[in-house]
Design an enzyme around this catalytic site. Structure first.
Site, mmCIF file in Angstrom:
data_model
loop_
_atom_site.group_PDB
_atom_site.id
_atom_site.type_symbol
_atom_site.label_atom_id
_atom_site.label_comp_id
_atom_site.label_asym_id
_atom_site.label_seq_id
_atom_site.Cartn_x
_atom_site.Cartn_y
_atom_site.Cartn_z
ATOM 1 N N CYS A 1 -86.080 97.752 20.352
ATOM 2 C CA CYS A 1 -86.030 99.132 20.833
ATOM 3 C C CYS A 1 -86.328 99.997 19.847
ATOM 4 O O CYS A 1 -86.544 101.483 20.353
ATOM 5 C CB CYS A 1 -84.609 99.181 21.347
ATOM 6 S SG CYS A 1 -84.468 97.826 22.489
ATOM 7 N N ASN B 1 -82.991 100.016 30.553
ATOM 8 C CA ASN B 1 -83.326 99.954 28.995
ATOM 9 C C ASN B 1 -84.881 99.613 29.079
ATOM 10 O O ASN B 1 -84.848 98.269 29.469
ATOM 11 C CB ASN B 1 -82.312 99.167 28.584
ATOM 12 C CG ASN B 1 -82.535 99.000 27.076
ATOM 13 O OD1 ASN B 1 -83.849 99.441 26.559
ATOM 14 N ND2 ASN B 1 -81.729 98.619 26.196
ATOM 15 N N HIS C 1 -82.698 106.374 22.218
ATOM 16 C CA HIS C 1 -82.922 104.950 23.066
ATOM 17 C C HIS C 1 -81.928 104.864 24.196
ATOM 18 O O HIS C 1 -80.828 104.948 23.817
ATOM 19 C CB HIS C 1 -83.041 103.927 22.139
ATOM 20 C CG HIS C 1 -82.852 102.461 22.663
ATOM 21 N ND1 HIS C 1 -84.092 102.165 23.785
ATOM 22 C CD2 HIS C 1 -82.248 101.426 22.674
ATOM 23 C CE1 HIS C 1 -83.886 101.098 23.912
ATOM 24 N NE2 HIS C 1 -82.736 100.449 23.537
HETATM 25 O O1 UT7 Z 1 -81.786 97.825 23.795
HETATM 26 C C1 UT7 Z 1 -80.828 96.931 23.305
HETATM 27 C C2 UT7 Z 1 -79.685 97.222 22.712
HETATM 28 N N1 UT7 Z 1 -78.659 96.980 23.604
HETATM 29 C C3 UT7 Z 1 -77.655 97.522 23.920
HETATM 30 O O2 UT7 Z 1 -77.168 98.544 23.356
HETATM 31 C C4 UT7 Z 1 -76.427 96.879 24.812
HETATM 32 C C5 UT7 Z 1 -75.178 96.968 24.004
HETATM 33 N N2 UT7 Z 1 -74.080 96.416 24.911
HETATM 34 C C6 UT7 Z 1 -73.615 97.082 26.137
HETATM 35 O O3 UT7 Z 1 -74.051 97.976 26.615
HETATM 36 C C7 UT7 Z 1 -72.437 96.369 26.868
HETATM 37 O O4 UT7 Z 1 -71.852 95.586 25.983
HETATM 38 C C8 UT7 Z 1 -72.767 95.562 27.970
HETATM 39 C C9 UT7 Z 1 -73.156 96.427 29.185
HETATM 40 C C10 UT7 Z 1 -74.095 94.648 27.862
HETATM 41 C C11 UT7 Z 1 -71.715 94.666 28.511
HETATM 42 O O5 UT7 Z 1 -70.477 95.585 28.791
HETATM 43 P P1 UT7 Z 1 -69.212 95.315 28.379
HETATM 44 O O6 UT7 Z 1 -68.309 96.233 28.621
HETATM 45 O O7 UT7 Z 1 -69.247 94.871 26.717
HETATM 46 O O8 UT7 Z 1 -68.736 93.908 29.069
HETATM 47 P P2 UT7 Z 1 -68.451 92.498 28.388
HETATM 48 O O9 UT7 Z 1 -69.693 91.874 27.929
HETATM 49 O O10 UT7 Z 1 -67.290 92.321 27.333
HETATM 50 O O11 UT7 Z 1 -68.096 91.797 29.674
HETATM 51 C C12 UT7 Z 1 -66.868 91.975 30.297
HETATM 52 C C13 UT7 Z 1 -66.544 91.237 31.583
HETATM 53 C C14 UT7 Z 1 -66.633 89.624 31.341
HETATM 54 O O12 UT7 Z 1 -65.778 88.898 32.148
HETATM 55 P P3 UT7 Z 1 -64.433 88.517 31.676
HETATM 56 O O13 UT7 Z 1 -64.998 87.548 30.750
HETATM 57 O O14 UT7 Z 1 -63.985 89.739 31.164
HETATM 58 O O15 UT7 Z 1 -63.813 87.979 32.972
HETATM 59 C C15 UT7 Z 1 -68.067 89.469 31.813
HETATM 60 O O16 UT7 Z 1 -68.476 88.215 32.369
HETATM 61 O O17 UT7 Z 1 -67.546 91.579 32.561
HETATM 62 C C16 UT7 Z 1 -68.319 90.635 32.993
HETATM 63 N N3 UT7 Z 1 -69.787 90.835 33.104
HETATM 64 C C17 UT7 Z 1 -70.147 91.207 34.453
HETATM 65 N N4 UT7 Z 1 -69.522 91.397 35.571
HETATM 66 C C18 UT7 Z 1 -70.264 91.737 36.569
HETATM 67 C C19 UT7 Z 1 -70.705 90.649 32.349
HETATM 68 N N5 UT7 Z 1 -71.710 91.097 32.944
HETATM 69 C C20 UT7 Z 1 -71.437 91.546 34.335
HETATM 70 C C21 UT7 Z 1 -72.046 92.053 35.287
HETATM 71 N N6 UT7 Z 1 -71.550 92.147 36.552
HETATM 72 N N7 UT7 Z 1 -73.692 92.396 35.003
#
Ligand code: UT7
Length: 385
Positions: free
Chosen positions: A113, A287, A257
């Protein structure tokens, strides 16, 4: 002394829109979850014809039209991409052929990215060294083709598209004033996209440790990347501002980005600047990896967010891990009519395709007349062995 000025810009987004509700029919997610956690409402998804090279070409052709630079005046084409159709020929060589930019060198650059910021810096250095006059820098991605559409943690984030700028060497001070680039390979496992080779041997026979590995799709540790992103945005912006001998008060706009609105909110707080200083379009485009900064730049220009003499920062972060920022003095007035039509049918580019096919045909004819076997005949021979 030559300064590298941005004199043209253009972008291309596929027509097909995938909304968060549409995403919820593919994986177990919801509009509410995606929007509140990322700020994304929808993203664009390429169709079969919309390859990385084709979208890169469209963006480049538009940028050349804004710059009023003929493809024959282009010295170099750099495409930042993680989603080329081939390792070689490079996407940049394909774009060079589509444009008919027959004087240009061409290569792809891989920095995930951050690729666009890396490519911009390479292009500016080349111009400043006097080795090129006009350089086309493109970020282009078909992320939809490398996603694991069963992994809701990643597939909801990404979209497809391309953006390009034309850099010109001028003796007037301005343009790219400073850049900073960085990498930390120890974090390579946090965000990765393995290459899928079509090896004739079963892959496990060569590298058993990878047996059963889901090859060829993107994987990410979202939380770790989030922490990394908020840190490096702040560090890179502060570093590039200092390198240019300016302060944050001199910065009119930051085009980051486009990964997640929450990342930008956190970075804005740490930099002590209003969130409005950052230009965001992640809600509409998702993204788009290396394409996200040039696409957002084009939209910012169209929205009237940049005036001559404004200082604008591009800041990127992503796989590698990599990060980087460029500080640019914006010194062009946009044309009154923004170029947005399809270029594929423009007579100039139709003629470039005709010439390219004629050259290919000429090579085949030459091979046939000299008795060398066609690629098909060569393959048949190998099969028999
Ligand atoms: O260009 C590359 C650079 N990439 C980035 O900058 C991405 C950086 N990271 C992020 O933007 C965030 O970490 C995400 C948007 C990817 C994820 O958000 P988060 O607040 O960090 O969520 P998490 O991964 O900690 O997941 C929290 C919960 C989990 O459930 P439990 O374990 O708490 O029950 C996940 O299973 O949310 C769940 N989850 C979802 N639920 C509904 C993960 N993805 C989804 C989804 N829909 N799409």
């Amino acid at each position: 002394m030559k300064y590298a000025h941005i004199v043209g810009w253009g972008h291309y987004l596929p027509e097909r829109i995938l909304t968060n509700d549409g995403m919820a029919s593919i994986v177990d997610t919801s509009n509410e979850w995606i929007y509140t956690r990322t700020g994304i409402k929808e993203r664009r998804i390429a169709n079969q014809q919309e390859t990385t090279a084709m979208m890169a070409f469209e963006a480049a052709a538009r940028a050349l039209a804004v710059a009023n630079v003929h493809p024959m005046q282009v010295d170099m084409i750099i495409v930042a991409t993680s989603t080329p159709a081939h390792m070689f020929p490079s996407t940049a060589s394909q774009v060079q052929d589509y444009l008919g930019a027959s004087r240009a060198s061409a290569f792809d650059l891989s920095a995930a990215c951050t690729g666009f910021v890396y490519a911009l810096s390479m292009a500016a250095n080349t111009i400043q060294a006097g080795a090129a006059q006009n350089v086309v820098v493109i970020g282009a991605e078909t992320m939809s083709r490398v996603l694991d559409w069963q992994d809701r943690g990643t597939c909801i984030l990404f979209g497809d598209g391309a953006g390009a700028v034309v850099l010109k060497g001028l003796s007037i001070p301005g343009g790219i004033l400073a850049s900073t680039l960085g990498s930390d390979g120890s974090g390579g496992d946090l965000l990765s996209l393995p290459v899928a080779y079509h090896s004739p041997l079963p892959f496990a026979a060569i590298e058993p440790s990878l047996n059963g590995h889901n090859r060829g799709t993107l994987s990410m540790n979202g939380r770790q990347v989030f922490r990394f992103a908020t840190r490096v945005i702040v560090d890179s912006v502060q570093e590039v501002v200092a390198k240019a001998g300016l302060t944050m008060a001199d910065v009119a706009l930051i085009v980051p980005h486009q990964a997640n609105v929450r990342i930008i909110e956190t970075a804005a707080k740490r930099l002590k600047v209003p969130e409005e200083v950052f230009y965001l379009n992640v809600d509409r485009a998702g993204n788009t990896s290396a394409a996200s900064i040039p696409i957002a730049l084009c939209e910012a220009v169209e929205a009237g967010r940049l005036k001559p003499d404004d200082n604008v920062i591009f800041v990127g972060f992503g796989g590698g891990l990599t990060w980087g920022a460029s500080l640019v003095k914006w010194d062009v007035t946009p044309p009154e009519v923004y170029i947005a039509e399809r270029n594929w049918r423009d007579p100039r580019y139709v003629w470039a395709r005709v010439k390219s096919r004629m050259r290919r045909f000429g090579r085949r004819l030459e091979g046939w007349l000299s008795g060398s076997p066609t690629p098909e005949a060569r393959l048949r021979k190998t099969d028999k062995r």
